[in-house]
Design an enzyme around this catalytic site. Structure first.
Site, PDB file in Angstrom:
ATOM      1  N   ASP A 104       0.835  -1.199   0.000  1.00  0.00           N
ATOM      2  CA  ASP A 104       0.000   0.000   0.000  1.00  0.00           C
ATOM      3  C   ASP A 104       0.874   1.254   0.000  1.00  0.00           C
ATOM      4  OD1 ASP A 104      -2.330   1.492   0.187  1.00  0.00           O
ATOM      5  OD2 ASP A 104      -3.083   0.451   1.977  1.00  0.00           O
TER       6      ASP A 104
ATOM      7  N   ASP B 160     -10.839   1.980  -3.095  1.00  0.00           N
ATOM      8  CA  ASP B 160     -11.322   1.676  -1.747  1.00  0.00           C
ATOM      9  C   ASP B 160     -12.848   1.644  -1.717  1.00  0.00           C
ATOM     10  OD1 ASP B 160      -8.978   1.311  -0.495  1.00  0.00           O
ATOM     11  OD2 ASP B 160      -8.869   3.293   0.420  1.00  0.00           O
TER      12      ASP B 160
HETATM   13  C1  DGJ Z   1      -5.787   1.897   1.984  1.00  0.00           C
HETATM   14  C2  DGJ Z   1      -6.159   0.709   1.155  1.00  0.00           C
HETATM   15  O1  DGJ Z   1      -6.644   1.120  -0.082  1.00  0.00           O
HETATM   16  C3  DGJ Z   1      -7.171  -0.136   1.902  1.00  0.00           C
HETATM   17  O2  DGJ Z   1      -7.581  -1.202   1.118  1.00  0.00           O
HETATM   18  C4  DGJ Z   1      -6.559  -0.617   3.180  1.00  0.00           C
HETATM   19  O3  DGJ Z   1      -5.508  -1.499   2.899  1.00  0.00           O
HETATM   20  C5  DGJ Z   1      -6.074   0.576   3.989  1.00  0.00           C
HETATM   21  N1  DGJ Z   1      -5.228   1.434   3.233  1.00  0.00           N
HETATM   22  C6  DGJ Z   1      -5.336   0.101   5.198  1.00  0.00           C
HETATM   23  O4  DGJ Z   1      -4.823   1.130   5.920  1.00  0.00           O
END
Ligand code: DGJ
Length: 732
Positions: free
Chosen positions: A463, A533
């Site tokens: 990430d 997300d």
């Molecule tokens: C952002 C990501 O896009 C999410 O899927 C998740 O992994 C969060 N970060 C975790 O902090």
């Protein structure tokens, strides 16, 4: 006297002829040609870009324009320049002339270099083309070499300039935001400039995307018409600029965004730009997409031809509350549903500063033993027990201000000198300076520690949740601060190369607050990407639609989450959520035990059916049929296997109105002469569809198409008017 005049005119004619007939170099893929002409002391220029042509047409083609292949600031042209240099003596004029052409065969490609040299200064520039022999993609990039006695500064250094066409050309680009990535933008090109640009530093596809299409026959059609598609293969800042000159001709300039990055080249140093990959199709935007998907799977995406596992990710289920027993239960539950992999997301680490929310712990990659008393070993034992693979979340390029890492290494973070710390993600997060080799070692070490201590880890979600906002490196010299954005990505690439050299098999997901890192620069190191997300199935149809223009379904992580959706609060039936997620790389993102018994039964069957259609979805050809952007209240697409003996058709209703006349859908990509039997998957209706189990020729399905009922025939199931269908087509 007459004789002298005649001889003179013959001489002049011969000279003119010679001047008019420079050498033509053609660069070919199976169905595409690019022709460049050049002769000594000339600025090489494009003659042609389009369908593959024979030698006679190469010889006789009328040059598309007078514009050189790599326009420079300081030659006689007033076009946007691809290259602008401040020479060692302060001169800002550069004028490149042709030297020679070099061609070599490399694997399944041919590389052609058009070599040029400035007329006055010892600066050489090679514009390079890699043409694939088995897929219609040409990659182009530029090498700039400084042989001046002192450093020069590159103020502009595009990867390439491409000639597009004159006239009614439409451009397709992608614009989004967090939770709404890859929105489709289509516009007619008018005189002047259109710029697509990103200077986020990290998440270069969260807003704009570095890919564009040009439809040469007016507004773009999906499966017909001539279209050029181009993708800048770079994961840092970029600028794509379309210029429509006063001749009506449209040009594309693409490369690194130079705004914050004037680049100094010392004597003897060279700079190699990122690649711009492009294709030309006569089958509309769909043709461009299918070519990019094939090229991507074959040559770019990590493990591009290996089927992906069905997974459960813990994020939307439990957030950072990752407790050992809950993880164990989730693994058991997803295995029971037919899942193959479990991914523990954020929240598993931190000792002095435990990661209970996003304000602390980032950078301290030690297991939080309060949450996970048995450590990762216990989780891996549980995974083994449940016969499931295990994956883990990391964000190794970042640190929290509240972290032991930042306490130990305040010099490792990016922040402008003499300015207060600027934090991201709620003000708590910092970006590590990957220009610094020690930071590169640290980031490599995060992965290396995990994978060497726990070789059973099969998957990493990588990430990156912050932009580079306070632009300043504590590692780079004062003079080279403008190298930071580029040095960062050179450092990241080095780390990823080390990881891939040591761990070629681990599956990695590229995530950056959702779809912030979906580009052909990073994907050679990653197997897939997180689209957004926002897992709301309705909005995902739009985002996945946009993403599918350049990126194949095999890497498109598409998860079924709970309802109401965490981001949109929308209620959608489980069937609809599965029907959308099954058009990409299927996964789940919830606590499966929160599903009712009958929902679990539905999910189990859907996952089993997905495994049947998985090779078609993940390795087949995509045909987009009805766009969600067309306002016809449905969207539809299909995948067809290579041999056209199998296909999967998706249809999603986007709105529910009384007396709504939904379009009949004509399919595409089938073999017109073969006979296909239709089976509905994920069926919830009491009675089968009228086409269920029936046989149709490909011709009928593609010319006449099928009608689908606007609602489901159900009792005791709340659909809320959201109908959707998945049809599996099997040829005899
Ligand atoms: C952002 C990501 O896009 C999410 O899927 C998740 O992994 C969060 N970060 C975790 O902090």
């Amino acid at each position: 006297m007459r004789k002298i005049v005649m001889m003179l005119s013959l001489f002049v004619a011969a000279m003119t002829h010679a001047a008019e007939q420079p050498k033509r170099v053609s660069i070919n893929t199976p169905h595409m040609s690019v022709v460049v002409e050049a002769s000594a002391d000339m600025q090489p220029r494009y003659v042609y870009l389009g369908d593959r042509i024979n030698q006679q047409d190469v010889d006789n083609a009328q040059p598309v324009s007078r514009t050189p292949i790599y326009p420079t600031l300081g030659s006689e042209l007033v076009h946007e320049s691809a290259l602008a240099i401040t020479h060692a003596d302060g001169s800002m004029a550069t004028d490149l002339r042709y030297v020679d052409t070099q061609t070599v065969s490399e694997g399944s490609t041919t590389v052609t270099k058009i070599c040029m040299q400035d007329k006055v200064y010892p600066v050489t520039v090679n514009v390079c083309y890699r043409a694939y022999k088995d897929v219609d993609v040409i990659e182009t990039w530029t090498e700039i070499v400084n042989n001046e006695k002192r450093p020069i500064t590159l103020n502009r250094y595009a990867s390439a300039m491409l000639p597009i066409r004159k006239g009614n050309v439409w451009m397709t680009s992608f614009h989004g935001a967090w939770g709404n990535e890859a929105g489709l933008v289509e516009r007619q090109l008018q005189r002047g400039f259109v710029t697509v640009k990103n200077k986020n530093g990290i998440r270069n596809s969260q807003t704009e995307h570095a890919e564009v299409m040009f439809s040469l026959d007016g507004r773009a059609a999906e499966n017909s018409g001539r279209v050029i598609g181009a993708a800048l293969c770079y994961t840092g800042n970029y600028r794509l600029q379309v210029e429509t000159y006063n001749t009506g001709y449209h040009y594309l300039l693409a490369g690194i965004d130079e705004e914050c990055s004037p680049y100094h080249l010392a004597r003897g140093e060279s700079f190699v730009t990122p690649v711009l990959a492009f294709t030309y199709s006569t089958e509309g935007k769909g043709g461009v997409s299918r070519t990019f998907h094939r090229w991507g799977r074959e040559y770019k995406l990590c493990h591009g031809n290996q089927l992906r596992d069905v997974l459960l990710n813990s994020w939307e289920g439990v957030g950072m509350n990752v407790k050992e027993e809950e993880m164990n239960q989730m693994m058991a539950a997803v295995h029971d549903l037919g899942g193959e992999l479990f991914v523990m997301d954020d929240g598993w680490f931190g000792s002095k500063y435990p990661r209970n929310n996003d304000s602390a712990g980032l950078g301290d990659w030690v297991t939080d033993t309060k949450k996970l008393p048995g450590g990762i070993d216990a989780l891996l034992a549980d995974a083994k027990n449940h016969n499931i693979k295990f994956g883990i979340w990391i964000e190794p390029e970042m640190a929290n201000i509240k972290s032991e890492l930042y306490e130990r290494h305040p010099d490792w973070i990016i922040n402008a000198k003499n300015r207060p710390l600027v934090g991201g993600r709620g003000g708590n997060q910092l970006v590590l300076d990957l220009a610094n080799p020690k930071v590169q070692d640290f980031v490599f070490g995060v992965v290396d520690d995990l994978l060497s201590r726990y070789p059973q880890i099969a998957y990493i979600k990588w990430d990156a949740n912050m932009s580079i906002v306070s632009h300043g490196s504590q590692y780079l010299s004062a003079a080279d601060q403008s190298h930071l954005y580029i040095a960062y990505h050179q450092g990241l690439k080095k780390v990823l190369e080390r990881i891939r050299a040591k761990y070629p098999d681990v599956v990695m997901q590229s995530c950056a607050s959702g779809g912030g890192r979906v580009n052909w620069g990073i994907l050679p190191y990653f197997d897939e990407w997180w689209v957004s997300d926002n897992t709301d199935a309705l909005q995902r149809i739009f985002m996945q639609w946009g993403t599918s223009h350049f990126f194949p379904a095999i890497g498109m992580a598409s998860h079924v989450s709970k309802s109401p959706n965490q981001q949109t609060r929308r209620l959608l039936p489980l069937k609809y959520r599965f029907d959308v997620a099954m058009s990409g790389r299927l996964g789940m993102e919830m606590v499966p035990s929160e599903l009712t018994e009958s929902e679990q039964e539905f999910a189990r069957k859907a996952i089993a059916d997905y495994k049947t259609i998985r090779p078609i979805v993940q390795l087949g050809d995509l045909y987009r049929l009805v766009s969600p952007y067309d306002n016809s209240h449905v969207a539809s697409l299909m995948y067809v296997s290579d041999t056209k003996d199998r296909a999967v058709f998706y249809w999603w209703k986007l709105a529910a109105f009384v007396d709504d006349h939904l379009p009949r859908i004509t399919m595409a990509g089938l073999n017109p002469d073969r006979v296909y039997t239709i089976h509905e998957l994920n069926r919830i209706d009491r009675n089968p569809l009228s086409c269920e189990g029936r046989k149709y020729t490909g011709a009928y399905l593609m010319n006449h198409g099928i009608d689908l009922p606007s609602d489901h025939d159900v009792r005791n199931i709340q659909t809320g008017g959201w109908s959707s269908r998945v049809l599996y087509l099997v040829a005899e």
